[in-house]
Structures are given as structure tokens and as C-alpha cells.
Design a protein around this motif. Structure first.
Motif, PDB file in Angstrom:
ATOM      1  N   TRP A 134      11.159   2.240   8.640  1.00  0.00           N
ATOM      2  CA  TRP A 134      10.961   0.856   8.800  1.00  0.00           C
ATOM      3  C   TRP A 134       9.874   0.466   9.796  1.00  0.00           C
ATOM      4  O   TRP A 134       9.611  -0.714   9.352  1.00  0.00           O
ATOM      5  CB  TRP A 134      12.827   1.135   9.624  1.00  0.00           C
ATOM      6  N   ILE A 135       9.666   1.110  11.050  1.00  0.00           N
ATOM      7  CA  ILE A 135       9.021   0.937  11.603  1.00  0.00           C
ATOM      8  C   ILE A 135       7.176   1.071  11.300  1.00  0.00           C
ATOM      9  O   ILE A 135       6.453   0.299  11.462  1.00  0.00           O
ATOM     10  CB  ILE A 135       9.205   1.165  12.927  1.00  0.00           C
ATOM     11  N   GLY A 136       6.763   2.063  10.430  1.00  0.00           N
ATOM     12  CA  GLY A 136       5.861   2.418  10.340  1.00  0.00           C
ATOM     13  C   GLY A 136       4.687   2.683  11.560  1.00  0.00           C
ATOM     14  O   GLY A 136       5.112   3.590  12.174  1.00  0.00           O
ATOM     15  N   LYS A 137       3.757   3.014  11.743  1.00  0.00           N
ATOM     16  CA  LYS A 137       2.711   3.132  12.220  1.00  0.00           C
ATOM     17  C   LYS A 137       2.654   2.977  13.996  1.00  0.00           C
ATOM     18  O   LYS A 137       2.253   3.173  14.788  1.00  0.00           O
ATOM     19  CB  LYS A 137       0.791   3.090  11.699  1.00  0.00           C
ATOM     20  N   LYS A 138       3.377   2.075  14.052  1.00  0.00           N
ATOM     21  CA  LYS A 138       4.162   1.087  14.887  1.00  0.00           C
ATOM     22  C   LYS A 138       4.434   2.239  16.215  1.00  0.00           C
ATOM     23  O   LYS A 138       4.225   2.218  16.592  1.00  0.00           O
ATOM     24  CB  LYS A 138       4.403  -1.160  15.460  1.00  0.00           C
ATOM     25  N   LEU A 139       5.726   2.529  15.613  1.00  0.00           N
ATOM     26  CA  LEU A 139       6.113   3.824  16.084  1.00  0.00           C
ATOM     27  C   LEU A 139       5.580   4.776  15.945  1.00  0.00           C
ATOM     28  O   LEU A 139       5.124   5.802  15.274  1.00  0.00           O
ATOM     29  CB  LEU A 139       7.434   4.081  15.045  1.00  0.00           C
ATOM     30  N   GLN A 140       5.286   5.230  17.539  1.00  0.00           N
ATOM     31  CA  GLN A 140       4.168   6.818  17.588  1.00  0.00           C
ATOM     32  C   GLN A 140       5.614   7.778  18.544  1.00  0.00           C
ATOM     33  O   GLN A 140       5.890   7.716  19.125  1.00  0.00           O
ATOM     34  CB  GLN A 140       3.471   6.927  18.229  1.00  0.00           C
ATOM     35  N   GLU A 163       0.750  -1.128  -0.062  1.00  0.00           N
ATOM     36  CA  GLU A 163       0.012   0.143   0.115  1.00  0.00           C
ATOM     37  C   GLU A 163       1.014   1.013  -0.159  1.00  0.00           C
ATOM     38  O   GLU A 163       1.722   1.143   0.250  1.00  0.00           O
ATOM     39  CB  GLU A 163      -0.375  -0.368   0.958  1.00  0.00           C
ATOM     40  N   ALA A 164       0.242   2.659  -0.514  1.00  0.00           N
ATOM     41  CA  ALA A 164       0.968   3.776  -0.512  1.00  0.00           C
ATOM     42  C   ALA A 164       1.894   4.011   0.617  1.00  0.00           C
ATOM     43  O   ALA A 164       2.819   4.380   1.288  1.00  0.00           O
ATOM     44  CB  ALA A 164      -0.247   4.421  -0.861  1.00  0.00           C
ATOM     45  N   THR A 165       0.456   3.772   1.995  1.00  0.00           N
ATOM     46  CA  THR A 165       1.143   4.530   3.779  1.00  0.00           C
ATOM     47  C   THR A 165       1.651   2.986   3.773  1.00  0.00           C
ATOM     48  O   THR A 165       2.560   3.144   5.391  1.00  0.00           O
ATOM     49  CB  THR A 165      -0.321   3.967   4.130  1.00  0.00           C
ATOM     50  N   SER A 166       2.549   1.826   3.809  1.00  0.00           N
ATOM     51  CA  SER A 166       3.174   1.121   4.002  1.00  0.00           C
ATOM     52  C   SER A 166       5.047   1.491   4.095  1.00  0.00           C
ATOM     53  O   SER A 166       5.136   1.379   3.443  1.00  0.00           O
ATOM     54  CB  SER A 166       3.400  -0.663   3.434  1.00  0.00           C
ATOM     55  N   SER A 167       5.261   0.428   5.417  1.00  0.00           N
ATOM     56  CA  SER A 167       6.617   1.279   6.141  1.00  0.00           C
ATOM     57  C   SER A 167       7.391   0.399   5.500  1.00  0.00           C
ATOM     58  O   SER A 167       6.834  -1.429   4.858  1.00  0.00           O
ATOM     59  CB  SER A 167       7.124   1.271   7.230  1.00  0.00           C
ATOM     60  N   ILE A 168       8.655   0.607   5.162  1.00  0.00           N
ATOM     61  CA  ILE A 168       9.460  -0.821   5.072  1.00  0.00           C
ATOM     62  C   ILE A 168       9.307  -1.876   6.043  1.00  0.00           C
ATOM     63  O   ILE A 168       9.578  -3.292   5.423  1.00  0.00           O
ATOM     64  CB  ILE A 168      10.735  -0.340   4.818  1.00  0.00           C
ATOM     65  N   GLY A 169       9.040  -1.886   7.139  1.00  0.00           N
ATOM     66  CA  GLY A 169       8.737  -2.800   7.952  1.00  0.00           C
ATOM     67  C   GLY A 169       7.676  -3.598   8.111  1.00  0.00           C
ATOM     68  O   GLY A 169       7.631  -4.454   7.828  1.00  0.00           O
ATOM     69  N   ASP A 199       3.044  -4.352  20.004  1.00  0.00           N
ATOM     70  CA  ASP A 199       2.266  -3.481  19.734  1.00  0.00           C
ATOM     71  C   ASP A 199       2.108  -2.349  19.569  1.00  0.00           C
ATOM     72  O   ASP A 199       2.127  -1.806  18.563  1.00  0.00           O
ATOM     73  CB  ASP A 199       1.127  -3.729  20.430  1.00  0.00           C
ATOM     74  N   CYS A 200       3.353  -1.201  20.389  1.00  0.00           N
ATOM     75  CA  CYS A 200       3.198  -0.592  19.763  1.00  0.00           C
ATOM     76  C   CYS A 200       4.877   0.619  20.494  1.00  0.00           C
ATOM     77  O   CYS A 200       4.579  -0.433  21.698  1.00  0.00           O
ATOM     78  CB  CYS A 200       2.221   0.694  20.642  1.00  0.00           C
ATOM     79  N   ILE A 201       5.604   1.140  20.039  1.00  0.00           N
ATOM     80  CA  ILE A 201       6.622   1.545  20.559  1.00  0.00           C
ATOM     81  C   ILE A 201       5.868   3.499  20.815  1.00  0.00           C
ATOM     82  O   ILE A 201       5.754   4.133  19.545  1.00  0.00           O
ATOM     83  CB  ILE A 201       7.617   2.015  19.287  1.00  0.00           C
ATOM     84  N   TYR A 202       6.664   4.039  21.641  1.00  0.00           N
ATOM     85  CA  TYR A 202       6.912   5.747  21.871  1.00  0.00           C
ATOM     86  C   TYR A 202       7.478   5.795  22.165  1.00  0.00           C
ATOM     87  O   TYR A 202       8.364   5.450  23.220  1.00  0.00           O
ATOM     88  CB  TYR A 202       4.991   5.484  23.147  1.00  0.00           C
ATOM     89  N   ALA A 203       8.542   6.763  20.930  1.00  0.00           N
ATOM     90  CA  ALA A 203       9.081   7.186  21.364  1.00  0.00           C
ATOM     91  C   ALA A 203       9.422   8.459  22.083  1.00  0.00           C
ATOM     92  O   ALA A 203       9.163   9.124  21.314  1.00  0.00           O
ATOM     93  CB  ALA A 203      10.069   7.181  19.695  1.00  0.00           C
TER      94      ALA A 203
END
Length: 364
Positions: A293-299, A191-197, A224-228
Motif C-alpha cells: 500500500w505505502i511502498g518505499k515510503k515505508l521502511q 511503473e513496475a515498482t509502483s505500490s497501490i499507495g 516523508d518516511c515511515i520507519y516501522a
């Protein structure tokens, strides 16, 4: 004999990138393009002559060279006695589509059906056969042939090359026909929004399903999610992280420095993919790379605290704060603020800061 897998698809869809990111392990062989396995093609590639030969060679010379090299690549890779899984960058069906497109572009009528018949005749006359992979994966971008072609051309250094545009149209038309004919065991849509990860995880899931090899577990599959947390010195990152983990409990959340994720991803890949000399996220280029790399999983959350508040709350000297701020600003920490998923105001009561953070987290 190892289990064979191939990654196929239009140019610039990410085949080579995704293959390189698959696990590095002595039981997994990753086999690149034909120029890595064939002396003649490798020499032309080294001298910069391959593109000219690609368009100017006769149909028979092209097919015999490509499929001879393809066979040598296949059987050469089978000689690795330790290999359990062999992954090819482009497989036999993909090269059939390439040959059909090259033959068609050299003919006046650009007829793919005639080109396909010509390919099969040359292969039979020269007794050329290359075994097909057990798992052939087609990676696709775009929802239509036109969109896929547009994406491919937009990623080229010379998008105005009309011959290359025509070749891609013929190639992708043939890949589309192969897909409809069931040539590929799996089709992976990007998808257009897909990250490499995101794409890497989907690819690993497919290979894991077919091979049952747990080396292909998705990267960070239990997260599930990474908050940086980012921000200037003494902005409250550590306090926010500690309070966040305390709120959720150790069964749901844990706190880690940036180098943890370098180690985690590198362990899955079998090699280091990037170096993170700093403990926290204050390098803008790293933040953007991790997002890719990680995409939406990284906030990414930027802790925004006024200078006067930071100096008031600090347990270190003002000189130390100024020195650390200078380093972080040079690395682009304030640029992270403009890209952050949340800019968290930490100038008031800490309970309000945490309330705003938890509201954001629950909303996601």
C-alpha cells in the motif's frame, strides 16, 4: 451538475481498485461498471452469461446494449443532488474502444478502422449518445503495447485464452490510438515498482489539480518516511523509537502506534481499510500489505536481540516474555525479519545500535 471524472485503461491495470480507494464522502459519487446500472447487463452478469453474450451478440445488439446502459448510468448518476464530483469506472471513450475491439474481433480481417466506422454508423442510426467526462484519465502499465499486453495477460486466471489475448491486443491498440489523438486529459503511468499507495497518490494529485477539491489531497501527504519497528518482546523497539525521535526533535519526527496509520488512512478514505488489533508491527501479513500500500515510503526495521539480552533487560517476568513471544511468532513476526529493509542488531552498546540506525536512515 457534478464534475465528472473517469478512470480508463487496459484490463488488470487497477482502475476499480484505485476508484474504490478514492475518498468516501457524500459529495463524491463513485459509479461502478455497467452491470451495476443496467438491468439487462446486470442480470446477465448475475447469471454468468455476460461473457458468452459479449462474444456472440451481433454488433448492433452489443453497441445498443452497451451505449444504452452507458447513457442510463450517466444520467442516473447526475440525479444525485449532493454530488459535487462523480467518478466513473471506465468512461465513454473507454467503452468506445471496447466496442471497436469487440466489433473487430468478430470480423475476418480484424480491421480496427473498419470497426470504428461500423461503431459510428450504429451510434448514428440508433441516435445513441453518451456525454464524455470532463476529466478522462488513462491509466497505463508497461512502456510498450507488448509489455502492457504481457502484464494484463499474466494477471488473468486463464492466461492461455487466445481469444481474450487477441481482444486485449485490439483493445489496447485502440486505447493507444485514442491516447495519441488526445482523447484523454491525463495519462497516468504505473511503473513496475509502483505500490497501490503510490498510484493512489498520483491519481489524487491529478484530480486535485483539475477540480481544486481538497478532499483529494494525497494520503499521508505531509509524511516523508515511515520507519516501522518490529521484533520480539523486549527487543528494544520502544527505546529505539524514543531515541530516534529525540535525536531528530519533535518538529521532524514523532512516534506513533500502528493504529495511528489505520486511523490516518481511514480518515482520508472516509472508511476503514483494514483492522490492526495489535499496537506494533508483528503480523507478517500486515507488514506485507502495508508495503504494497505505502511502498518505499515505508521502511521496516527489525530489532534483532538475543534471548539472553531480552531477558536481562526486561522489566516483566520471563513467563510474560515467553507468552508474548509465542503470540508474535504465531503471527509471523520472524518472517518480517526476512523481508525487513534493515535488521538492526541490538545486542551490544545502545549507542552503537543507534549509530547503525541513523547511518541507514541518512543513507536513504
Amino acid at each position: 451538475m457534478p464534475y465528472t471524472v473517469s478512470l480508463n485503461g487496459a484490463d488488470n491495470v487497477g482502475k476499480t481498485t484505485q476508484m474504490e480507494l478514492l475518498p468516501s464522502h457524500y459529495t463524491i459519487s463513485k459509479v461502478g461498471g455497467l452491470h451495476d446500472s443496467d438491468k439487462k447487463i446486470g442480470e446477465m452478469h448475475r447469471l454468468g452469461l455476460l461473457q458468452g453474450w459479449w462474444w456472440e451478440s451481433s454488433d448492433e445488439e452489443f453497441v445498443c446494449s452497451i451505449f444504452g446502459a452507458l447513457g442510463r448510468r450517466h444520467w442516473g448518476s447526475m440525479a444525485d443532488e449532493h454530488s459535487v464530483i462523480t467518478v466513473f469506472d471506465r468512461g465513454t471513450s473507454m467503452f468506445e474502444a471496447v466496442a471497436v475491439a469487440v466489433i473487430a474481433i468478430k470480423s475476418p480481417d480484424r480491421d480496427l478502422n473498419k470497426a470504428r466506422m461500423a461503431l459510428h454508423t450504429i451510434l448514428e442510426d440508433n441516435n445513441l449518445q453518451a456525454p464524455k467526462e470532463r476529466l478522462a484519465i488513462l491509466i497505463k502499465h508497461g512502456d510498450s503495447l507488448e509489455e502492457s499486453l504481457r502484464i494484463t495477460i499474466s494477471r488473468e486466471s486463464d492466461p492461455g485464452d487466445e481469444r481474450y489475448r487477441l481482444y486485449q491486443h485490439l483493445l489496447q491498440s485502440e486505447l493507444q490510438r485514442q491516447e495519441r489523438s488526445g482523447v484523454y486529459q491525463h495519462v497516468l503511468r504505473v511503473e513496475a515498482t509502483s505500490s497501490i499507495g503510490d498510484v493512489q497518490d498520483k491519481l489524487r494529485e491529478v484530480i486535485l489539480r483539475y477540480t481544486q477539491n481538497r478532499l483529494f489531497l494525497p494520503l499521508m501527504h505531509k509524511v516523508d518516511c515511515i520507519y516501522a519497528l518490529s521484533g520480539l518482546s523486549e527487543s528494544g523497539k520502544s527505546s529505539v523509537a524514543e531515541a530516534f525521535c529525540s535525536h531528530h526533535g519533535t518538529a521532524q519526527a514523532f512516534r506513533a502506534k500502528m493504529v495511528y496509520f489505520n486511523g490516518l488512512i481511514s480518515e482520508r478514505l472516509g472508511r476503514s481499510v483494514y483492522g490492526l488489533p495489535e499496537r506494533d508491527m508483528h503480523r507478517h501479513s500486515v507488514a506485507r500489505w502495508l508495503k504494497t500500500w505505502i511502498g518505499k515510503k515505508l521502511q521496516v526495521i527489525y530489532i534483532d536481540t538475543a534471548d539472553v539480552k531480552r531477558f536481562e533487560r526486561a522489566l516483566v517476568t520471563p513467563e510474560a516474555i515467553v507468552s508474548n513471544d509465542h503470540l508474535k511468532r504465531n503471527r509471523g513476526v520472524e518472517l518480517i525479519r526476512s523481508d525487513a529493509d534493515l535488521v538492526l542488531n541490538n545486542n551490544g552498546i545502545f549507542a552503537d545500535t543507534m549509530s547503525n540506525l541513523l547511518r541507514f536512515v541518512n543513507g536513504n
